[in-house]
Design a protein around this motif. Structure first.
Motif, PDB file in Angstrom:
ATOM      1  N   ALA A   4       3.920  -9.856  23.334  1.00  0.00           N
ATOM      2  CA  ALA A   4       2.885  -8.822  23.414  1.00  0.00           C
ATOM      3  C   ALA A   4       2.535  -8.516  24.861  1.00  0.00           C
ATOM      4  N   ALA A   5       2.410  -9.562  25.687  1.00  0.00           N
ATOM      5  CA  ALA A   5       2.100  -9.354  27.102  1.00  0.00           C
ATOM      6  C   ALA A   5       3.188  -8.539  27.782  1.00  0.00           C
ATOM      7  N   GLY A   6       4.448  -8.824  27.462  1.00  0.00           N
ATOM      8  CA  GLY A   6       5.537  -8.032  28.023  1.00  0.00           C
ATOM      9  C   GLY A   6       5.465  -6.581  27.595  1.00  0.00           C
ATOM     10  N   GLU A   7       5.168  -6.350  26.328  1.00  0.00           N
ATOM     11  CA  GLU A   7       5.008  -4.991  25.818  1.00  0.00           C
ATOM     12  C   GLU A   7       3.881  -4.262  26.542  1.00  0.00           C
ATOM     13  N   LEU A   8       2.778  -4.945  26.764  1.00  0.00           N
ATOM     14  CA  LEU A   8       1.626  -4.341  27.436  1.00  0.00           C
ATOM     15  C   LEU A   8       1.934  -4.040  28.894  1.00  0.00           C
ATOM     16  N   ARG A   9       2.618  -4.960  29.564  1.00  0.00           N
ATOM     17  CA  ARG A   9       2.947  -4.719  30.972  1.00  0.00           C
ATOM     18  C   ARG A   9       3.892  -3.532  31.126  1.00  0.00           C
ATOM     19  N   ARG A  10       4.821  -3.386  30.205  1.00  0.00           N
ATOM     20  CA  ARG A  10       5.730  -2.240  30.283  1.00  0.00           C
ATOM     21  C   ARG A  10       4.987  -0.923  30.100  1.00  0.00           C
ATOM     22  N   ALA A  11       3.854  -0.971  29.413  1.00  0.00           N
ATOM     23  CA  ALA A  11       3.040   0.226  29.215  1.00  0.00           C
ATOM     24  C   ALA A  11       1.991   0.389  30.308  1.00  0.00           C
ATOM     25  N   GLY A  12       2.008  -0.484  31.322  1.00  0.00           N
ATOM     26  CA  GLY A  12       1.081  -0.348  32.427  1.00  0.00           C
ATOM     27  C   GLY A  12      -0.180  -1.173  32.328  1.00  0.00           C
ATOM     28  N   TRP A  13      -0.252  -2.068  31.366  1.00  0.00           N
ATOM     29  CA  TRP A  13      -1.430  -2.937  31.226  1.00  0.00           C
ATOM     30  C   TRP A  13      -1.131  -4.266  31.917  1.00  0.00           C
ATOM     31  N   PRO A  14      -1.982  -4.735  32.822  1.00  0.00           N
ATOM     32  CA  PRO A  14      -1.706  -5.968  33.571  1.00  0.00           C
ATOM     33  C   PRO A  14      -2.054  -7.213  32.761  1.00  0.00           C
ATOM     34  N   ALA A  15      -1.269  -7.509  31.750  1.00  0.00           N
ATOM     35  CA  ALA A  15      -1.559  -8.608  30.839  1.00  0.00           C
ATOM     36  C   ALA A  15      -0.824  -9.883  31.247  1.00  0.00           C
ATOM     37  N   VAL A  16      -1.519 -11.006  31.130  1.00  0.00           N
ATOM     38  CA  VAL A  16      -0.918 -12.319  31.348  1.00  0.00           C
ATOM     39  C   VAL A  16      -1.306 -13.220  30.189  1.00  0.00           C
ATOM     40  N   VAL A  17      -0.461 -14.201  29.911  1.00  0.00           N
ATOM     41  CA  VAL A  17      -0.735 -15.171  28.861  1.00  0.00           C
ATOM     42  C   VAL A  17      -1.171 -16.477  29.505  1.00  0.00           C
ATOM     43  N   SER A  69      -8.772  -9.763  39.494  1.00  0.00           N
ATOM     44  CA  SER A  69      -9.816  -9.346  38.564  1.00  0.00           C
ATOM     45  C   SER A  69      -9.322  -8.275  37.593  1.00  0.00           C
ATOM     46  N   ARG A  70      -8.155  -7.710  37.847  1.00  0.00           N
ATOM     47  CA  ARG A  70      -7.637  -6.670  36.963  1.00  0.00           C
ATOM     48  C   ARG A  70      -6.877  -7.254  35.774  1.00  0.00           C
ATOM     49  N   ARG A  71      -6.752  -8.555  35.697  1.00  0.00           N
ATOM     50  CA  ARG A  71      -5.977  -9.163  34.627  1.00  0.00           C
ATOM     51  C   ARG A  71      -6.551  -8.883  33.247  1.00  0.00           C
ATOM     52  N   LEU A  72      -5.674  -8.736  32.303  1.00  0.00           N
ATOM     53  CA  LEU A  72      -6.027  -8.797  30.892  1.00  0.00           C
ATOM     54  C   LEU A  72      -5.492 -10.136  30.411  1.00  0.00           C
ATOM     55  N   VAL A  73      -6.376 -11.109  30.231  1.00  0.00           N
ATOM     56  CA  VAL A  73      -5.987 -12.485  29.969  1.00  0.00           C
ATOM     57  C   VAL A  73      -5.913 -12.726  28.463  1.00  0.00           C
ATOM     58  N   LEU A  74      -4.717 -12.997  27.966  1.00  0.00           N
ATOM     59  CA  LEU A  74      -4.495 -13.296  26.560  1.00  0.00           C
ATOM     60  C   LEU A  74      -4.393 -14.807  26.389  1.00  0.00           C
ATOM     61  N   VAL A  75      -5.253 -15.365  25.554  1.00  0.00           N
ATOM     62  CA  VAL A  75      -5.280 -16.806  25.327  1.00  0.00           C
ATOM     63  C   VAL A  75      -4.869 -17.084  23.884  1.00  0.00           C
ATOM     64  N   PRO A  76      -3.665 -17.606  23.655  1.00  0.00           N
ATOM     65  CA  PRO A  76      -3.236 -17.871  22.277  1.00  0.00           C
ATOM     66  C   PRO A  76      -3.968 -19.070  21.680  1.00  0.00           C
ATOM     67  N   VAL A  77      -4.291 -18.955  20.393  1.00  0.00           N
ATOM     68  CA  VAL A  77      -4.851 -20.083  19.653  1.00  0.00           C
ATOM     69  C   VAL A  77      -3.708 -21.047  19.361  1.00  0.00           C
ATOM     70  N   PRO A  78      -3.816 -22.312  19.779  1.00  0.00           N
ATOM     71  CA  PRO A  78      -2.670 -23.221  19.644  1.00  0.00           C
ATOM     72  C   PRO A  78      -2.463 -23.698  18.211  1.00  0.00           C
ATOM     73  N   SER A  79      -1.221 -23.935  17.882  1.00  0.00           N
ATOM     74  CA  SER A  79      -0.878 -24.577  16.617  1.00  0.00           C
ATOM     75  C   SER A  79      -1.017 -26.082  16.771  1.00  0.00           C
ATOM     76  N   ALA A  80      -1.101 -26.782  15.643  1.00  0.00           N
ATOM     77  CA  ALA A  80      -1.141 -28.245  15.682  1.00  0.00           C
ATOM     78  C   ALA A  80       0.150 -28.768  16.311  1.00  0.00           C
ATOM     79  N   ARG A  81       0.050 -29.833  17.086  1.00  0.00           N
ATOM     80  CA  ARG A  81       1.218 -30.381  17.766  1.00  0.00           C
ATOM     81  C   ARG A  81       2.305 -30.786  16.788  1.00  0.00           C
ATOM     82  N   CYS A  82       1.909 -31.373  15.664  1.00  0.00           N
ATOM     83  CA  CYS A  82       2.908 -31.792  14.679  1.00  0.00           C
ATOM     84  C   CYS A  82       3.623 -30.585  14.082  1.00  0.00           C
ATOM     85  N   ALA A  83       2.890 -29.461  13.912  1.00  0.00           N
ATOM     86  CA  ALA A  83       3.512 -28.260  13.372  1.00  0.00           C
ATOM     87  C   ALA A  83       4.507 -27.672  14.367  1.00  0.00           C
ATOM     88  N   VAL A  84       4.146 -27.673  15.644  1.00  0.00           N
ATOM     89  CA  VAL A  84       5.057 -27.163  16.679  1.00  0.00           C
ATOM     90  C   VAL A  84       6.315 -28.024  16.729  1.00  0.00           C
TER      91      VAL A  84
END
Length: 284
Positions: free
Chosen positions: A182-195, A152-167
């Motif tokens: 960004a999640a790595g940066e946040l975790r290093r600062a003590g924020w429990p972020a996951v993507v 329950s302590r997670r900070l859940v980051l949900v990326p908006v997806p690009s179009a499949r053809c663009a990827v």
């Protein structure tokens, strides 16, 4: 494979700063400061589409910031994901600090907001050790969690997806890569972020270039869905949408709808950049 090749070429051949063109620097100190050295602010597109969550952006989409984003997205300068992730992390911090939705169970069951969680938040002496693999590294669905109640302590980051053809054309997904940084940066600062990269395009959409705000909303309506198995990750607590750029807000509105369709709740959004006019007077 294209992404790995682009990385290797960038390491071997001399490169110029993606922001200003200074020689022999992927990103010079001045451009890095322009991109990462400011506190993120609340932004509003004009007009504000119905259903848009509170959005925070680190920089205006102009000058050096625009050049850096385009270099990462279109030219595949993948080493720019690090500084762009730092800028996005600033937006995440601002979004979390500005949203009351992170109180209570979504912030680990305490009385304060998630922004108050420091390195001592976990019983093991540091929130950076509370999580296993990043959700994105587990295919966008599985999350390695060290203990049941700690989820329950997670900070859940949900990326908006690009179009499949663009990827496919670019050889990488820019928003997802920046979200991971960004999640790595946040975790290093003590924020429990996951993507949690659980949003998918369920149908093709037209190229957004040249479309107006209303046309973009119509183009994207019903275009996204949550991948099988992603529902439980989006319903455990409030989530934060992340993207590299907000223009009209149509992509974020559609992402909110897709998350809500499976019972999830979007508490806000963070982006690297937004149009300069979006930093003006707040919406009425």
């Amino acid at each position: 494979m294209r992404g790995w090749w682009q990385e290797l070429v960038g390491l071997v051949l001399p490169v110029d700063c993606a922001g200003c063109g200074a020689p022999r620097a992927v990103l010079c100190d001045a451009c890095r400061e322009a991109l990462c050295g400011r506190a993120a602010r609340r932004v509003w597109p004009e007009p504000v589409p119905p259903g848009l969550p509170a959005v925070y952006a680190a920089v205006a989409y102009a000058d050096e910031a625009r050049s850096v984003l385009l270099a990462h997205k279109e030219r595949g300068v993948l080493r720019l994901a690090g500084p762009l992730g730092t800028a996005l992390a600033s937006g995440v911090r601002a979004a979390v600090g500005g949203s009351g939705a992170w109180l209570g169970a979504g912030a680990g069951g305490g009385a304060g907001p998630l922004v108050g969680l420091g390195r001592g938040a976990g019983a093991d002496g540091g929130v950076s050790r509370m999580w296993g693999r990043d959700a994105d590294e587990a295919g966008g669905v599985g999350v390695g969690v060290a203990g049941g109640t700690r989820e329950s302590r997670r900070l859940v980051l949900v990326p908006v997806p690009s179009a499949r053809c663009a990827v496919a054309a670019r050889g990488h997904d820019p928003s997802r890569r920046i979200a991971q940084a960004a999640a790595g940066e946040l975790r290093r600062a003590g924020w429990p972020a996951v993507v949690c990269a659980v949003l998918r395009q369920r149908r093709p959409v037209a190229d957004q270039t040249g479309l107006g705000a209303r046309q973009r909303l119509d183009n994207l309506a019903g275009a996204l869905e949550v991948a099988a198995g992603g529902e439980r990750l989006l319903t455990a607590g409030p989530v934060l949408l992340v993207d590299d750029l907000m223009t009209t807000g149509a992509s974020l509105v559609e992402a909110v709808r897709a998350v809500a369709a499976v019972g999830g709740r979007v508490a806000g959004a963070a982006v690297v950049a937004a149009p300069a006019r979006a930093f003006g007077v707040s919406a009425k």
